[in-house]
Design an enzyme around this catalytic site. Sequence first.
Site, short mmCIF file in Angstrom:
data_model
loop_
_atom_site.label_atom_id
_atom_site.label_comp_id
_atom_site.label_asym_id
_atom_site.label_seq_id
_atom_site.Cartn_x
_atom_site.Cartn_y
_atom_site.Cartn_z
N CYS A 97 -40.80 -20.03 -97.46
CA CYS A 97 -39.39 -20.44 -97.33
C CYS A 97 -39.25 -21.94 -97.07
O CYS A 97 -38.26 -22.55 -97.49
CB CYS A 97 -38.71 -19.71 -96.18
SG CYS A 97 -38.23 -18.03 -96.57
N GLU B 244 -43.65 -21.74 -86.07
CA GLU B 244 -43.38 -21.68 -87.51
C GLU B 244 -42.88 -23.05 -87.97
O GLU B 244 -41.96 -23.14 -88.79
CB GLU B 244 -42.36 -20.60 -87.85
CG GLU B 244 -42.81 -19.21 -87.45
CD GLU B 244 -41.90 -18.11 -87.99
OE1 GLU B 244 -40.72 -18.38 -88.25
OE2 GLU B 244 -42.40 -16.99 -88.18
N CYS C 244 -37.85 -12.73 -95.43
CA CYS C 244 -37.16 -13.89 -96.01
C CYS C 244 -37.88 -14.43 -97.23
O CYS C 244 -37.25 -14.77 -98.24
CB CYS C 244 -37.04 -14.98 -94.95
SG CYS C 244 -38.58 -15.34 -94.09
N HIS D 5 -29.98 -19.97 -86.64
CA HIS D 5 -30.84 -20.35 -87.77
C HIS D 5 -29.91 -20.87 -88.86
O HIS D 5 -29.13 -20.12 -89.44
CB HIS D 5 -31.62 -19.14 -88.27
CG HIS D 5 -32.67 -19.47 -89.29
ND1 HIS D 5 -32.45 -20.31 -90.36
CD2 HIS D 5 -33.97 -19.06 -89.39
CE1 HIS D 5 -33.57 -20.40 -91.08
NE2 HIS D 5 -34.50 -19.66 -90.52
N HIS E 118 -30.24 -14.54 -86.10
CA HIS E 118 -30.16 -14.62 -87.55
C HIS E 118 -28.86 -14.10 -88.15
O HIS E 118 -28.74 -13.99 -89.35
CB HIS E 118 -31.35 -13.87 -88.16
CG HIS E 118 -32.65 -14.55 -87.91
ND1 HIS E 118 -33.43 -14.26 -86.81
CD2 HIS E 118 -33.32 -15.51 -88.59
CE1 HIS E 118 -34.51 -15.01 -86.83
NE2 HIS E 118 -34.48 -15.78 -87.89
N HIS F 85 -38.67 -25.66 -86.00
CA HIS F 85 -38.89 -24.64 -87.03
C HIS F 85 -38.60 -25.23 -88.42
O HIS F 85 -37.51 -25.76 -88.66
CB HIS F 85 -37.95 -23.47 -86.72
CG HIS F 85 -38.17 -22.28 -87.58
ND1 HIS F 85 -37.49 -22.08 -88.75
CD2 HIS F 85 -38.99 -21.21 -87.43
CE1 HIS F 85 -37.88 -20.93 -89.30
NE2 HIS F 85 -38.79 -20.39 -88.50
ZN LIG Z 1 -39.72 -17.00 -95.17
#
Ligand SMILES: [Zn+2]
Length: 507
Positions: free
Chosen positions: A188, A170, A254, A54, A4, A118
């Site tokens: 998100c 996810e 996030c 990411h 990240h 993802h």
């Molecule tokens: Zn999130």
Amino acid sequence: MSMHEDYNGGHLIEAAVAYFQVTGKRKLLNVAIKFADHFNERFGPGKLHWVTGHQELELALVKLYHVTQDKKYLSLAHWLLEERGHKNARGYTWADWKDTAYAQDVVPVREQKEITGHAVRAMYLYTGAADVAALTGDEGYMRAMKAVWEDVVYRNMYVTGGIGSSGNNEGFSVDYDLPNEQAYCETCASVGMVFWNQRMNLLTGNSQFIDVLERSLYNGARDGLSLSGDRFFYGNPLASDGRHYRREWFGTACCPSNIARLVASLGDYIYGYSDTGLWVNLFIGSQTTAKIGKQEIPVTMTTNYPWDGKTLLTLNPKTKAKFKVSLRIPGWLKGEAVPGDLFMFENKTPGAFTILVNGKPVPYQMENGYAAITREWKKGDVIELNFPMEVKRLTSRTEVKQNEGRVALQRGPLVYCVEGADNGGHAWNFILPDNAPFTTQHKNELLEGVTVIEFTAPTFQISPDGQSINTEARKITAIPYYAWCNRGQNEMQVWLPRSIKDVKVNR
Ligand SMILES: [Zn+2]
């Protein structure tokens, strides 16, 4: 750098750009520039290969390019997109040790046809690709994004506009796999749908992207935030047995900051304008100044949407000006629930809307899903738009096994749910008969003011001695999905059973 770090760097850049745009202060912007320059020294053509763990840096670099006008940031964003899909990540990134599909790193961006992996990573990737395509005119990106968008909306999106059905990655699983109670639907990812669909609308001028944006915004994304503004969902399931609730914060935080900045930037999604016209995408009370041709035109919108379908738009050009005003006629009003018919309204008859200018009907043309009025506008002209707001029943394509024998309710852009708090603590113990009439009522005191849908339904209760099940016709109240779980933990469901076999009777 493999997970990240670039993502965090991207958000640093975005924060710096936002802070600079609001305050004019360069302090944080200079930090962001320093970071971007450092990254640019290490990575790029002739330097190190790189696949971000990411995505996010790509779209952030385009924003940095916009405020600095320094082309190297745009080139770096483009290069990062081009790095994907060539096994460049081997040996040193998340995408390598997890799996390449997870980070959309199987084939180059311009060859992608399917949504994988993802969900948030995917949304940020395509938002960045759209931003780069907007500046470079890259046809390959446009083609790929259109195919991937169709894969999302036609086969992999929830009725709430949420995406990413699986908690394991996810993200996405297989087509039409949309479990309700186990839905992941990260906040998100819905925020990402808002980003990406806005870009697609700007690139194509087509209102269907705003239809999807509106669905994600009012349902899947808004649900992520409590009415009090200080509790958050990470996942946004479409059914709950009462265990799911909004938290104060998360270790991976996030979603809280993402939904907060989306709400703060809502003004960016209402209008669009060019040298020749104004587009009204969302119906939200607001004031803005649109630069159309040589004039700065003050625009005021007054509306109580989505509770009421009446919107007033006042234009105040200093001197008379000829331009086009394009008003989005929502897909839900045209009888199309979602492009591609993953979900369908039982009644597909388009709603009879009216458009008046200064109280009189005017001619308009339908263009790309907008009602377009071209004329000479003068100070104080008022456009009045009236949408009928009816309760609509939705069904799913038969491929969505989890919604078999079930219907959902929608009014305007809002998807509804039944929550225990309004229904004696239960939300899973009734059937919605196919012929049940609906009534609506606006309740100012409930959940900060919501329109509820009410109907009478057979409900099932276990008798006090536990020996039998009693059936009783009761009034059921449905509330907008986004407003659930603001009165403690309790049962909820969006897709309501039509027959007894899907009813769950709890004590
Ligand atoms: Zn999130």
